[in-house]
Design an enzyme around this catalytic site. Structure first.
Site, PDB file in Angstrom:
ATOM      1  N   ASN A   7       0.941  -1.188   0.067  1.00 57.85           N
ATOM      2  CA  ASN A   7       0.021  -0.094  -0.079  1.00 57.85           C
ATOM      3  C   ASN A   7       0.912   1.187   0.070  1.00 57.85           C
ATOM      4  OD1 ASN A   7      -1.694   2.052   0.742  1.00 57.85           O
ATOM      5  ND2 ASN A   7      -2.613   1.329   2.304  1.00 57.85           N
ATOM      6  N   ARG A  94      -2.513  -2.007  -3.574  1.00 51.43           N
ATOM      7  CA  ARG A  94      -3.591  -1.225  -3.450  1.00 51.43           C
ATOM      8  C   ARG A  94      -3.664  -0.173  -4.386  1.00 51.43           C
ATOM      9  NH1 ARG A  94      -4.965   3.205   0.756  1.00 51.43           N
ATOM     10  NH2 ARG A  94      -7.077   3.469   0.341  1.00 51.43           N
ATOM     11  N   HIS A 183     -12.887   2.750  -0.658  1.00 51.99           N
ATOM     12  CA  HIS A 183     -12.875   1.635   0.613  1.00 51.99           C
ATOM     13  C   HIS A 183     -13.597   0.309  -0.158  1.00 51.99           C
ATOM     14  CE1 HIS A 183     -13.166   4.959   4.021  1.00 51.99           C
ATOM     15  NE2 HIS A 183     -11.946   4.678   3.693  1.00 51.99           N
ATOM     16  N   ARG A 244     -12.638  15.396   6.839  1.00 56.46           N
ATOM     17  CA  ARG A 244     -13.167  15.835   5.770  1.00 56.46           C
ATOM     18  C   ARG A 244     -14.598  16.213   5.990  1.00 56.46           C
ATOM     19  NH1 ARG A 244     -11.643  10.310   2.773  1.00 56.46           N
ATOM     20  NH2 ARG A 244      -9.768   9.959   4.011  1.00 56.46           N
ATOM     21  N   GLU A 387      -8.445  -5.117   5.148  1.00 55.16           N
ATOM     22  CA  GLU A 387      -7.884  -4.863   3.525  1.00 55.16           C
ATOM     23  C   GLU A 387      -6.968  -5.491   2.847  1.00 55.16           C
ATOM     24  OE1 GLU A 387      -8.820  -0.647   4.839  1.00 55.16           O
ATOM     25  OE2 GLU A 387      -9.462  -0.316   2.629  1.00 55.16           O
TER      26      GLU A 387
END
Ligand code: AMP
Length: 403
Positions: A7, A94, A183, A244, A387
Site C-alpha cells: 500500500n 492497493r 473503501h 473531511r 483490507e
C-alpha cells in the site's frame, strides 16, 4: 504461495507478506517519511524463533530505497522469512482509483500502467504514489506477477442513476465526472464475512456496510453487489469524517471562492484536512471527542450528533433503495470499537426493523459478532475489516486463475 501486499502512499509504503491460501501473515511493516531528512522502517515478523519487532531509523531517499529496505529485512538471516525474492509469487498493489477501466483485480501490464497514468488526474494525491509503488516492485521482483486491486472496483456495479451527477452530460462524457466510491476492498471483505457468518449465499445477500474509520463511507449491497455508496468523485463526499466535510451544499464552495477569495488549493485543504470532526472539535480522534461528550462539552455533543445523524440518514436512504435488508455491518476503527456510536446510530431504527441488544453490543468477542436483539428483523454485525488480507485473497485468485 507467498504474496506481498503493498500500500504505497506519497511518502510511505505499508506492506504485509502472506502465506496463501493459509492466510497467515509472515511479516508486516511500514516505511515512513520517504524523501524526508529522518525516515523510519518498522518491521514485524513471525518466524520459527517467535515474533520480532524492529524499528530502524534511517533516511529513505525514495520509494525504490524504501522497498529495498523491506526486501533486505525479509531476506536477512536473522529477521527474514524468505530465502530468495523468487519465493514471492505475486505482489498485490492497493490502487486507490481505477476509474471506469477497472472493475476487477488486474494483472499489471504496460497498457494497464498507461490507463492508470491516464486517470491519475482523478486521484492526484493517491494514484501517482501507487504507480511509483508498482514501478519499484517491478524492479525488485522481476519474476512476480504484479496485480492491482482497486478501491473503486467494488462500486463499478452501481447503476448510472445512482452514480451520475445532475450536471450537463458532457462533464461526464468528456471529463469522467461521476461518483466512483472508495473503501471498496473493505466493503467487499466485510460483506463476504457477514454473509458467511449468517450463512446466506452471497448472491442473495442484502446489506448496508458502514466503514467508520478516519475516512468514513457506506455501501448498499443487493444480491452481493454494490448498488450505491456514499463517497463520490473523490473520498471527500458522503459521511462526515475525521478531517473531511463529507456532503456539503456546492454553493458553499462558490461562497468561499467569491466572498472569501479562497483559492482552489485552500478550499481543498479546508474540506479535506480541516473539516469533519476536527473542524468542529479541534481533533479527529473520536475517542477523545467521546470523552468530552461524556463531560457535556458543547462542541463534542454537536459533532457527535452531526456524525451520527448523517449515518442514520444514509441507512434510511439505503434501506429504501434496497427494499430488503438482511444485515447492517459496522467496521473499521470506530465501527469495530465504539459501542457508544453503534448505540446512537441504531437508536430509533426500529421503524426499519433494526434493534440493537445492549449487552451484546458492549461485550464483543474477537472476530465477527452479532449484536442485534431477539426482536430485531435485521442482523446487526460487527466485522473487523482487513483490507490487506482482501488484497492478498484477490491477488491469490488472479494467480490461481492464470495457472
Ligand atoms: P481507522 O482509520 O480505521 O484506523 O480508525 C481511526 C478512528 O477510529 C479514529 O478516529 C479513532 O479515534 C477511532 N477509534 C479507535 N478506537 C476507538 C474506540 N475504542 N472508540 C472510539 N473510537 C475509536
Amino acid at each position: 504461495m507467498k504474496i506481498l501486499v503493498l500500500n504505497t502512499g506519497s511518502s510511505s509504503i505499508k506492506f504485509q507478506l502472506f502465506a496463501m491460501p493459509e492466510q497467515v501473515v509472515l511479516a508486516s511493516g511500514l516505511v515512513e517519511k520517504i524523501g524526508e531528512a529522518s525516515g523510519a522502517v518498522h518491521y514485524r515478523n513471525t518466524n520459527d524463533s517467535g515474533e520480532q519487532n524492529i524499528v530502524h531509523e534511517t533516511m529513505v531517499q525514495d520509494h525504490g530505497v524504501g522497498l529495498t529496505e523491506i526486501l533486505n529485512l525479509l531476506l536477512d538471516g536473522s529477521t527474514g522469512v524468505i530465502s530468495s525474492t523468487d519465493e514471492i509469487v505475486a505482489v498485490g498493489h492497493r490502487v486507490v482509483h481505477g476509474g471506469v477501466y477497472f472493475s476487477q483485480p488486474t494483472v499489471i501490464q504496460k497498457d494497464v500502467l498507461i490507463d492508470l497514468k491516464r486517470i491519475s488526474y482523478l486521484a492526484p494525491l493517491h494514484n501517482p504514489a501507487c504507480i511509483k509503488g508498482i514501478e519499484v516492485a517491478e524492479d525488485c521482483f522481476t519474476k512476480a506477477a504484479q496485480i492491482a486491486v482497486f478501491d473503486t472496483a467494488f462500486h463499478q456495479s452501481i447503476p448510472d442513476y445512482a452514480y451520475r451527477f445532475a450536471i450537463p452530460k458532457e462533464y461526464h462524457d468528456q471529463h469522467g465526472l461521476r461518483a466512483y466510491g472508495f473503501h471498496g476492498t473493505s466493503h467487499k471483505y466485510v460483506m463476504k464475512r457477514a454473509a458467511g457468518h449468517l450463512n446466506i449465499a452471497l448472491g442473495d445477500f442484502h446489506a448496508i456496510t458502514i466503514h467508520l474509520g478516519n475516512g468514513c463511507s457506506m455501501a448498499a449491497i443487493q444480491n452481493g453487489k454494490c448498488i450505491d455508496t456514499s463517497m463520490g468523485l473523490t473520498p471527500l463526499g458522503g459521511l462526515m469524517m475525521g478531517t473531511r466535510s463529507g456532503d456539503i451544499d456546492p454553493s458553499v464552495l462558490l461562497f468561499l471562492s467569491a466572498h472569501l477569495d479562497m483559492s482552489t488549493h485552500e478550499i481543498d485543504q479546508l474540506l479535506n484536512k480541516r473539516s469533519g470532526l476536527k473542524g468542529l472539535t479541534g481533533t479527529n480522534d473520536l475517542r477523545s471527542i467521546l470523552a468530552k461528550y461524556d463531560e457535556d462539552d458543547v462542541d463534542a455533543k454537536l459533532a457527535i450528533a452531526m456524525y451520527v445523524y448523517r449515518i442514520k440518514k444514509y441507512i434510511g436512504a439505503y434501506a429504501a433503495a434496497l427494499g430488503r435488508l438482511d444485515a447492517v455491518v459496522f467496521t473499521a476503527g470506530v465501527g469495530e470499537n465504539s459501542a457508544a456510536i453503534r448505540t446512537m446510530v441504531c437508536d430509533k431504527l426500529g421503524i426499519l426493523g433494526i434493534e440493537l441488544d445492549d449487552t451484546r453490543n458492549t461485550a464483543l468477542d474477537r472476530g465477527t459478532c452479532s449484536i442485534q436483539s431477539e426482536k430485531s428483523n435485521v442482523n446487526i454485525l460487527v466485522v473487523p475489516t482487513n483490507e490487506e488480507l482482501e488484497i492478498a485473497i484477490q491477488t491469490f485468485d488472479v494467480v490461481q486463475s492464470r495457472q
